[in-house]
Each structure stands twice: as C-alpha cells, then as structure tokens.
Motif scaffolding. Structure first.
Motif, PDB file in Angstrom:
ATOM      1  N   GLN A   1      -9.514 -23.970 -53.388  1.00 35.75           N
ATOM      2  CA  GLN A   1      -9.561 -25.367 -53.810  1.00 35.75           C
ATOM      3  C   GLN A   1      -8.262 -26.057 -53.420  1.00 35.75           C
ATOM      4  OE1 GLN A   1     -11.824 -27.214 -56.433  1.00 35.75           O
ATOM      5  NE2 GLN A   1     -10.721 -28.605 -55.079  1.00 35.75           N
ATOM      6  N   MET A   2      -8.348 -27.048 -52.536  1.00 36.70           N
ATOM      7  CA  MET A   2      -7.158 -27.826 -52.177  1.00 36.70           C
ATOM      8  C   MET A   2      -6.902 -28.920 -53.212  1.00 36.70           C
ATOM      9  SD  MET A   2      -5.852 -26.860 -49.162  1.00 36.70           S
ATOM     10  CE  MET A   2      -4.962 -28.338 -48.641  1.00 36.70           C
ATOM     11  N   GLN A   3      -5.644 -29.308 -53.356  1.00 38.61           N
ATOM     12  CA  GLN A   3      -5.294 -30.457 -54.203  1.00 38.61           C
ATOM     13  C   GLN A   3      -5.624 -31.748 -53.451  1.00 38.61           C
ATOM     14  OE1 GLN A   3      -4.125 -30.246 -57.423  1.00 38.61           O
ATOM     15  NE2 GLN A   3      -4.698 -28.114 -57.027  1.00 38.61           N
ATOM     16  N   PRO A   4      -5.931 -32.822 -54.180  1.00 40.62           N
ATOM     17  CA  PRO A   4      -6.182 -34.103 -53.500  1.00 40.62           C
ATOM     18  C   PRO A   4      -4.929 -34.582 -52.768  1.00 40.62           C
ATOM     19  CG  PRO A   4      -6.760 -34.222 -55.848  1.00 40.62           C
ATOM     20  CD  PRO A   4      -6.058 -32.930 -55.648  1.00 40.62           C
ATOM     21  N   ASN A   5      -5.134 -35.337 -51.703  1.00 39.67           N
ATOM     22  CA  ASN A   5      -4.017 -35.921 -50.941  1.00 39.67           C
ATOM     23  C   ASN A   5      -3.048 -34.907 -50.346  1.00 39.67           C
ATOM     24  OD1 ASN A   5      -4.792 -38.644 -51.318  1.00 39.67           O
ATOM     25  ND2 ASN A   5      -4.120 -38.424 -53.454  1.00 39.67           N
ATOM     26  N   THR A   6      -3.566 -33.733 -50.050  1.00 40.20           N
ATOM     27  CA  THR A   6      -2.729 -32.752 -49.363  1.00 40.20           C
ATOM     28  C   THR A   6      -3.410 -32.354 -48.058  1.00 40.20           C
ATOM     29  OG1 THR A   6      -3.808 -30.889 -50.462  1.00 40.20           O
ATOM     30  CG2 THR A   6      -1.816 -31.754 -51.497  1.00 40.20           C
ATOM     31  N   LEU A   7      -2.605 -31.823 -47.157  1.00 37.96           N
ATOM     32  CA  LEU A   7      -3.142 -31.218 -45.950  1.00 37.96           C
ATOM     33  C   LEU A   7      -3.021 -29.709 -46.077  1.00 37.96           C
ATOM     34  CD1 LEU A   7      -1.633 -33.430 -43.107  1.00 37.96           C
ATOM     35  CD2 LEU A   7      -3.927 -33.537 -44.098  1.00 37.96           C
ATOM     36  N   LEU A   8      -3.943 -29.026 -45.419  1.00 38.32           N
ATOM     37  CA  LEU A   8      -3.894 -27.572 -45.343  1.00 38.32           C
ATOM     38  C   LEU A   8      -3.025 -27.178 -44.147  1.00 38.32           C
ATOM     39  CD1 LEU A   8      -5.097 -24.752 -46.146  1.00 38.32           C
ATOM     40  CD2 LEU A   8      -6.940 -25.241 -44.512  1.00 38.32           C
ATOM     41  N   ALA A   9      -2.008 -26.342 -44.376  1.00 38.19           N
ATOM     42  CA  ALA A   9      -1.165 -25.826 -43.285  1.00 38.19           C
ATOM     43  C   ALA A   9      -1.534 -24.365 -43.066  1.00 38.19           C
ATOM     44  CB  ALA A   9       0.309 -25.946 -43.648  1.00 38.19           C
ATOM     45  N   VAL A  10      -1.832 -23.991 -41.807  1.00 42.90           N
ATOM     46  CA  VAL A  10      -2.279 -22.632 -41.498  1.00 42.90           C
ATOM     47  C   VAL A  10      -1.443 -22.049 -40.368  1.00 42.90           C
ATOM     48  CG1 VAL A  10      -4.220 -21.205 -40.729  1.00 42.90           C
ATOM     49  CG2 VAL A  10      -4.649 -23.220 -42.114  1.00 42.90           C
ATOM     50  N   SER A  11      -1.048 -20.799 -40.524  1.00 45.27           N
ATOM     51  CA  SER A  11      -0.326 -20.127 -39.444  1.00 45.27           C
ATOM     52  C   SER A  11      -0.689 -18.652 -39.401  1.00 45.27           C
ATOM     53  CB  SER A  11       1.178 -20.297 -39.635  1.00 45.27           C
ATOM     54  OG  SER A  11       1.856 -19.688 -38.566  1.00 45.27           O
ATOM     55  N   THR A  12      -0.691 -18.078 -38.202  1.00 43.18           N
ATOM     56  CA  THR A  12      -1.071 -16.681 -37.989  1.00 43.18           C
ATOM     57  C   THR A  12      -0.019 -15.969 -37.144  1.00 43.18           C
ATOM     58  OG1 THR A  12      -3.431 -17.178 -38.030  1.00 43.18           O
ATOM     59  CG2 THR A  12      -2.794 -15.189 -36.882  1.00 43.18           C
ATOM     60  N   ASP A  13       0.345 -14.770 -37.550  1.00 39.75           N
ATOM     61  CA  ASP A  13       1.249 -13.951 -36.742  1.00 39.75           C
ATOM     62  C   ASP A  13       0.795 -12.507 -36.755  1.00 39.75           C
ATOM     63  OD1 ASP A  13       3.571 -15.024 -35.335  1.00 39.75           O
ATOM     64  OD2 ASP A  13       4.097 -15.914 -37.249  1.00 39.75           O
ATOM     65  N   THR A  14       0.938 -11.877 -35.605  1.00 42.59           N
ATOM     66  CA  THR A  14       0.591 -10.463 -35.470  1.00 42.59           C
ATOM     67  C   THR A  14       1.852  -9.645 -35.231  1.00 42.59           C
ATOM     68  OG1 THR A  14      -1.536 -11.025 -34.486  1.00 42.59           O
ATOM     69  CG2 THR A  14      -0.727  -8.811 -34.095  1.00 42.59           C
ATOM     70  N   LEU A  15       1.951  -8.520 -35.913  1.00 38.07           N
ATOM     71  CA  LEU A  15       3.022  -7.554 -35.638  1.00 38.07           C
ATOM     72  C   LEU A  15       2.384  -6.270 -35.112  1.00 38.07           C
ATOM     73  CD1 LEU A  15       5.282  -7.878 -38.845  1.00 38.07           C
ATOM     74  CD2 LEU A  15       5.413  -9.159 -36.704  1.00 38.07           C
ATOM     75  N   VAL A  16       2.810  -5.830 -33.945  1.00 35.88           N
ATOM     76  CA  VAL A  16       2.244  -4.636 -33.319  1.00 35.88           C
ATOM     77  C   VAL A  16       3.308  -3.538 -33.281  1.00 35.88           C
ATOM     78  CG1 VAL A  16       1.211  -3.707 -31.204  1.00 35.88           C
ATOM     79  CG2 VAL A  16       0.762  -6.084 -31.860  1.00 35.88           C
ATOM     80  N   ALA A  17       2.927  -2.334 -33.696  1.00 37.34           N
ATOM     81  CA  ALA A  17       3.859  -1.195 -33.657  1.00 37.34           C
ATOM     82  C   ALA A  17       4.325  -0.962 -32.236  1.00 37.34           C
ATOM     83  CB  ALA A  17       3.180   0.061 -34.208  1.00 37.34           C
ATOM     84  N   GLY A  18       5.611  -0.769 -32.066  1.00 37.25           N
ATOM     85  CA  GLY A  18       6.155  -0.492 -30.740  1.00 37.25           C
ATOM     86  C   GLY A  18       6.531  -1.757 -29.990  1.00 37.25           C
ATOM     87  N   VAL A  19       6.042  -2.914 -30.480  1.00 36.79           N
ATOM     88  CA  VAL A  19       6.389  -4.186 -29.850  1.00 36.79           C
ATOM     89  C   VAL A  19       7.281  -4.996 -30.799  1.00 36.79           C
ATOM     90  CG1 VAL A  19       5.501  -6.345 -28.878  1.00 36.79           C
ATOM     91  CG2 VAL A  19       4.250  -4.213 -28.535  1.00 36.79           C
ATOM     92  N   HIS A  20       6.810  -5.161 -32.038  1.00 31.51           N
ATOM     93  CA  HIS A  20       7.562  -5.957 -33.017  1.00 31.51           C
ATOM     94  C   HIS A  20       8.305  -5.103 -34.031  1.00 31.51           C
ATOM     95  CE1 HIS A  20       4.174  -8.458 -31.646  1.00 31.51           C
ATOM     96  NE2 HIS A  20       5.067  -9.399 -31.613  1.00 31.51           N
ATOM     97  N   PHE A  21       7.933  -3.851 -34.132  1.00 31.36           N
ATOM     98  CA  PHE A  21       8.634  -2.966 -35.082  1.00 31.36           C
ATOM     99  C   PHE A  21       8.443  -1.526 -34.626  1.00 31.36           C
ATOM    100  CE2 PHE A  21       4.311  -3.494 -36.625  1.00 31.36           C
ATOM    101  CZ  PHE A  21       3.927  -2.213 -37.002  1.00 31.36           C
ATOM    102  N   PHE A  22       9.345  -0.652 -35.081  1.00 31.64           N
ATOM    103  CA  PHE A  22       9.197   0.764 -34.769  1.00 31.64           C
ATOM    104  C   PHE A  22       8.089   1.343 -35.634  1.00 31.64           C
ATOM    105  CE2 PHE A  22      13.820  -0.172 -34.218  1.00 31.64           C
ATOM    106  CZ  PHE A  22      13.834  -0.100 -32.832  1.00 31.64           C
ATOM    107  N   ALA A  23       7.245   2.170 -35.034  1.00 33.04           N
ATOM    108  CA  ALA A  23       6.083   2.698 -35.757  1.00 33.04           C
ATOM    109  C   ALA A  23       6.506   3.457 -37.016  1.00 33.04           C
ATOM    110  CB  ALA A  23       5.254   3.600 -34.844  1.00 33.04           C
ATOM    111  N   ASP A  24       7.737   3.987 -37.033  1.00 30.09           N
ATOM    112  CA  ASP A  24       8.168   4.749 -38.216  1.00 30.09           C
ATOM    113  C   ASP A  24       8.977   3.885 -39.183  1.00 30.09           C
ATOM    114  OD1 ASP A  24      10.459   4.382 -36.806  1.00 30.09           O
ATOM    115  OD2 ASP A  24      11.041   6.499 -36.750  1.00 30.09           O
ATOM    116  N   MET A  25       8.916   2.579 -39.012  1.00 29.20           N
ATOM    117  CA  MET A  25       9.653   1.670 -39.905  1.00 29.20           C
ATOM    118  C   MET A  25       9.229   1.897 -41.357  1.00 29.20           C
ATOM    119  SD  MET A  25       9.678  -2.508 -39.650  1.00 29.20           S
ATOM    120  CE  MET A  25      10.457  -3.537 -40.902  1.00 29.20           C
ATOM    121  N   ASP A  26      10.186   1.787 -42.246  1.00 25.00           N
ATOM    122  CA  ASP A  26       9.917   1.889 -43.680  1.00 25.00           C
ATOM    123  C   ASP A  26       8.761   0.945 -44.046  1.00 25.00           C
ATOM    124  OD1 ASP A  26       9.999   1.945 -46.433  1.00 25.00           O
ATOM    125  OD2 ASP A  26      11.715   0.573 -46.565  1.00 25.00           O
TER     126      ASP A  26
END
Lengths: 322, 322
Positions: free
Chosen positions: A32-57
């Motif tokens: 349920q959105m509040q009146p007089n607001t806009l919806l802000a949407v963003s998506t990000d992908t993290l891939v092991a070996g590209v954005h983080f080490f696969a053995d990261m905590d």
C-alpha cells in the motif's frame, strides 16, 4: 530442506509494517503506497567471484546485499519500505543461511524495511535484491538537475573500501590501528539514507558512489550537460588512507576505487547554509570537493589549481576481465 | 561494449506509460501508482542449467523470463505495469542480446509493461525479473480464500510443457503433427493475465501452476486449511499428450510436470454462472477438475470415484539434484 521450508524457517519475519497487505508466501506481495508519493525502485545483483569472494563472511554478505541497494534509495532521497530477495545458492548450507539472514535482517530492521518476497533457487552463488521506497512527489534527487556554479559534495571519506579490498588481496599492508576501520568500510558499507532524505530540498542532483567518484560523477555531468571541476586536495581521505598509501595514491583510490556507497551531490550556492544545518542534523560529515561549470560533460581534475592527469579508470564489470 | 553502452543500446525503450516518472538511468526508477490501488510485486530467477538449457534460443528465453513473472501477477489478478531486469551474462554476445531483447520486449509491449530499471553484470548466465502490477484494493486473488464446497478449476491443458521438456531431452517421441504445439507450450508459456483479471470478483483463491498441479494446489489447501479432491478423468489433457503418452502417463505429467503457467483457482458454486461468462469473454478455456472439502490439507486423487495413487512428486530445485 526444500525451498519452502528454507523460506519458512529463515525468511519469514514480521516487520510490523502496516503497508504490507500481503507479505511473502502468495504469488505476489501486495503493498500500500501513501497518497502523494512516488514509488522508487532499484535492483542490484551481487555475483560470487565478481562482486565478492565466494568465501566472504555470510553475515557481511547479507548486510552488503541490502546495503548496496538501500544506497540507491538514499541517492534518490527515498524512504526505504520493502525489499525482494532472489537468492541463488549452490547448496543448502544452514550455517551460511543463518549468517546471511543475520546480516540482512539486522540492516532491514534498522531501516524498518520489510522483506515481502523473492525467490530461492539452486545455482552459482548470486544475490539479486530489489528495494522499494517512497518519496514525496517531485522531490527525487535526480542526476540531471545540476546547474553551472553548483558546488560538488561528497559524504564521508572516499576510497576506504577500495583500500580494504587491496588489503584483502594482500596488495597493501594496513597499520594495525586502521585495520578494523578499513575492513568495516569494505565489508559493512552503510547506506546514507538519512543524508539522502535531508538533501531532498537542498541538492540539485545526487547519486551514490559505487563504481568510483570519477565514473559516477561523470554520470551527473552527462545527465546535466555540464563539466565538473574537482580540487583533489579537497578530496576527503581517511587517516588510514593517508598513513597507508599517502596522498597521491589516496586520490587515485578515492577517484577510481568502487564500493564507497557515499553520496555525491551538487548544491546551489544559495542552499549552502541549509546544507550545513541539514547534514549536521543527521550527523553526517560532508566535504565540498569542486564545482559544476559550463562545458563538455566530463570531470576535470585540479591539484593546486593546475590540471592533474590520472591513468586508472572506473570499475566496469564488462571491462574488468579484459 | 560496457554495461552502460549495452543498456543504452538494447534496453532503452519508451513504453509511453505516463506513470513512469523516471525510467532507467538514474539511481532508482520513480513510478506513480493510481489512487485506491495496491502494488503487486513478484520476483523470479531463471538459472542456466537449472531452469533452462544454456543454449536455449535467446528469443524464447527473453519471452520466458518475463512470462513466468507476469504469470504471478495473473495469479493475483493484477494489471501488469513495470518490470526490472537483472541480467548476469558470462560475456557480451550481441546476437544473443538482440534475441533476448526481442523476446522480452515483444511480450512487454503486448501487455504494455515498461522496463524501468535493472542491473547487468558478468557471471554465470542467470536472469532475475521483478514485475510490478496494480490491483484495485481488496480484490487480490489470494491462496487462502477457498471454502469447502468450492469447485477447483484450471485454465488450458496441463502437462504439455513437461511433455515438451521430455521431448527435448529425447525421452519421448512426439508425433510430427504435435511437435510445434508441444515445443511452443514449453518455450513460449503465455501468462493468463486476462483470465486473472476476469477472475477478480469470482474466484475465492488462485495461483499459477509453475511446479506442477499437485504441489501447487497443495499450497491452496495449506493456506485455506482444506482438502482438495481431484477427479483425474477431468484433468484437461491435450490431444498431443494423449497421442504421445496415453491417459495415465498424461495424468502423471499434468499432476507433477512444471512450467504450465496456467491458473488454478477455486470458485464458489454461486459464482459458477459468472465464471462461464467472464472467461468466455476473454476466450480462455477452463475446466472443473475437482472440489474443496473439509479435512487435513492435502490433495486427494480420485479415478472413477476411487482413490488413485501416484509416485512422482512435484518439482523442487533443492531436491531435484538428489
């Protein structure tokens, strides 16, 4: 444990948000959105070996996966509301899942963000998060609103996450007193939600620094059809940075290192007083690092008033392997 | 080609939707909801080697990635509005990207869905799509609304996608006259958007069939605390199915095969007339296959009135490798 059991055990929490009409478990979440607001949407992908080490905590990874997405909401000045999580795992490892959820939900609770759905599937380790926020209409911090004469600012200090990465790769040795600071900046980026909200009426443009200041600020100059002049001696560097690599290497990391998740924004001179008050109010350090000028889109570097040349370039997944 | 160039060349289109205040290219998309509506959100990930063959025709894959997500909106009765696309690719292959976009945008345009953002990153081939729809308040087709005595219905025919998969794996031989039908059902699932919207005032519960009728209907029985009785001889099987594997194997595929993306829904007896009219109106075939009864949640199979036992079970990514 199957997909449904995992979701039930690890990903079913009650955020208490009244605007979640239907949370996870049906075909869609209903929100349920509040009146007089806009919806802000963003998506990000993290891939092991590209954005983080696969053995990261996994605790740090759970935090990070949400933090980098919230940072996009911060850069728009939005209030975080809901999040979807698509998790691809090579196998079910309950200790790992517990850790991931600990990091993810600790941050989600801090900003009162409800997990409303997602997907869980088997495959190479990868995490895609979609965040939803709300924003009073016509108050978003876009990239295309900068004007000639506006000051250029950043929150926090720059390059520390890149320094943390260099340290993890064994490429630099960080003095013991700075180790935890540097590791935290790399592993636990903190989205600048409050600063983004405070800047809503003040900044003429904004974005978050994920790929390095030089490349990211380039997006503002391109969208606003202006040129940016940076004064390198004003770049905010941490003591850890200066002690570890010195000033010039520090500039390099500040300009081209990724993963800072600080905000970069422009402010008209007439709002400078308001800016001081607003950011002091939310306890966020910020620094003026240059100004927008008329000219070809791009970023000009000045050191003591003279042009300065840099060789490294910004982080780009599709070039990084070249 | 870098990430930004790819996005600019392949993923920048103007949907013409007035409710997209800010599309791709900033930190967030900014979107405008209609008054008195709820936001419906769903996320699905497709991983190469798990959900599709890595060498699958990219046009079909682009279609599929969006279709399986739209199917979740259909199951809630929502109107599709916006979509985010997170694409992880091992390398930049422009022919592949063109094909993927062709399939994706053809379906997006058909339902007037705007691509509003996403992410592109390097890594093992995987696609996460998040769709956003809108729904008049209190009109969502949930899973928990079924009542004892309600009829159980499905759209279309069941098991054909599973048959198509078996054919691709070389496990069955489909007669030439049925080949294209079966391949299309597997490669080009069509989300039942219009049927979902038509069911808004009529169905007491609904979901889409992605993992096989037996498992999926189990979710309705669990959420509604009721038992389902299915009459197997009423399962809608295609002529291709009957000609290829016969009736009993057909039941098996209809009950446990995944990827049908038909709707399964329950309707109170008093709405039966309305149901005929509403679905005839949108040209969707549907079949009554059983009824909800009081009792332990679960699905009871009857063949000619007698209990029928099945051995196969529903598709589950975290069990499929066992």
């Amino acid at each position: 444990m199957n997909e449904f059991e995992i979701i039930k055990q690890y990903f079913t929490t009650d955020s208490g948000r009244k605007d979640v009409i239907m949370g996870p478990g049906d075909d869609c979440a209903l929100l349920q959105m509040q009146p007089n607001t806009l919806l802000a949407v963003s998506t990000d992908t993290l891939v092991a070996g590209v954005h983080f080490f696969a053995d990261m905590d996994p605790v740090a990874l759970g935090h990070r996966a949400l933090a980098v997405n919230l940072s996009d909401l911060a850069a728009m000045g939005a209030d975080p509301c809901w999040v979807s999580l698509a998790l691809t795992l090579p196998e079910v490892n309950e200790a790992w899942l517990r850790g991931f959820c600990e990091g993810f939900f600790e941050l989600a609770e801090y900003y009162n963000v409800a997990l409303v759905g997602g997907d869980m599937t088997r495959g190479p380790l990868s995490i895609t998060v979609t965040v939803h926020g709300s924003l009073p209409r016509d108050r978003g911090l876009r990239r295309n609103g900068a004007k000639a004469g506006d000051g250029i600012y950043v929150t926090g200090t720059l390059g520390d996450a890149a320094l943390g990465l260099q340290q993890q790769l064994g490429k630099v040795t960080v003095d013991e007193q700075h180790c935890e600071f540097v590791r935290t900046k790399f592993e636990h980026p903190h989205p600048r939600i409050l600063a983004g909200q405070a800047l809503r009426n003040i900044a003429s443009s904004a974005l978050d620094l994920s790929d390095g200041l030089l490349g990211d600020l380039g997006h503002i100059t391109a969208a606003s059809s202006l040129r940016a002049q940076l004064e390198l001696e004003h770049l905010p560097l941490s003591q850890a940075m200066i002690d570890t690599v010195g000033l010039e290497q520090g500039w390099q990391l500040a300009l081209t290192g990724g993963d800072d998740y600080e905000l970069c924004f422009t402010v008209p001179e007439m709002h400078r007083g308001q800016l001081e008050t607003a950011l002091a109010h939310c306890g966020v350090k910020f620094t003026r690092i240059g100004r927008m000028v008329a000219g070809e889109p791009g970023v000009e570097l000045l050191a003591e008033g003279k042009p300065y040349k840099l060789t490294a370039r910004s982080w780009d997944h599709f070039r990084s392997g070249e």
